[in-house]
Design an enzyme around this catalytic site. Structure first.
Site, PDB file in Angstrom:
ATOM      1  CG  ASP A   1       8.116  -9.681  -4.000  1.00 47.54           C
ATOM      2  OD1 ASP A   1       7.146 -11.260  -4.827  1.00 47.54           O
ATOM      3  OD2 ASP A   1       8.336 -10.022  -3.427  1.00 47.54           O
TER       4      ASP A   1
ATOM      5  CE  LYS B   1       9.073 -13.042  -2.386  1.00 49.37           C
ATOM      6  NZ  LYS B   1       9.101 -12.184  -1.892  1.00 49.37           N
TER       7      LYS B   1
ATOM      8  CB  ALA C   1       9.213  -3.560  -6.147  1.00 54.14           C
ATOM      9  CB  THR C   2      11.298  -2.994  -2.555  1.00 54.00           C
ATOM     10  OG1 THR C   2      12.165  -3.363  -1.049  1.00 54.00           O
ATOM     11  CG2 THR C   2       9.941  -2.658  -2.083  1.00 54.00           C
TER      12      THR C   2
ATOM     13  CB  CYS D   1      11.649  -8.874  -2.125  1.00 56.78           C
ATOM     14  SG  CYS D   1      10.662  -9.044  -0.657  1.00 56.78           S
TER      15      CYS D   1
END
Length: 205
Positions: A27, A115, A143-144, A148
């Site tokens: 992410d 996701k 992150a973070t 995640c």
């Protein structure tokens, strides 16, 4: 329980790294790395360190996988998560917020896993993808740290993957949450190491 008590209780063993680790970048997308977005933060240092990791992995021809959070227009999947964290509403499919940070220079042959849960393993094709890539261990960045990244690392451990987390390559909106989760991941689920140490491990693998 104190740090010394953790040591005495036999927490924090070393899992190591395999011959073909896959780098999973969790992410590091505009919605999280650009403070202009509601869930965003200044993660410039994390992005720079992760780019260094990616350059090393690409030179060694190691598998690289990116993830993003992107919610469908119907809003069904992830509904409760978004109710708890309305800042995530900007992460709509097709929006600029869900695009991988351009500083990471994602390549066309580097898969992007979409996701709608915290973990990259949650209802996605990542498990099968890792098998097809021949990955025997994981390096997790992104992150973070408290969200995640943590969820992905815990699930990676449960799936039987030895996992390394380079501390410079993960970040959070809150320093306390970041440090607490790195401590816990090191104690129970993964090797949390300095990026320089990881590079030494890769050279020795």
């Amino acid at each position: 329980m104190t740090v010394h008590a953790y040591d005495a209780a036999l927490f924090g063993g070393t899992v190591g790294i395999g011959a073909r680790p896959a780098v999973v970048v969790v992410d590091l997308v505009a919605g999280f790395t650009d403070p202009a977005y509601p869930p965003g933060a200044d993660l410039a240092g994390v992005v720079t360190a992760t780019r260094s990791l990616l350059d090393r992995a690409r030179a060694r021809r190691l598998p690289v996988v990116f993830t993003t959070v992107a919610f469908a227009p119907d809003g069904v999947e992830g509904r409760v998560w978004r109710q708890k964290m309305p800042a995530l509403d900007c992460l709509a499919e097709g929006s600029a917020a869900v695009e991988v940070d351009e500083r990471l220079a994602r390549r066309p042959d580097e898969p992007l896993v979409v996701k709608r849960t915290a973990s990259a393993f949650g209802g996605t094709g990542l498990p099968a993808l890792l098998v097809s890539l021949g990955a025997d261990s994981l390096i997790v960045a992104g992150a973070t740290t408290s969200g995640c990244v943590r969820a992905t690392v815990v699930d990676a451990c449960m799936a039987g993957y030895r996992t390394v987390v380079p501390r410079e390559c993960v970040g959070d909106r809150h320093a306390g949450a970041h440090e607490a989760n790195l401590f816990d991941l090191q104690a129970k689920y993964a090797d949390v190491v300095a990026l320089a140490d990881l590079f030494e491990r890769l050279e020795a693998a």
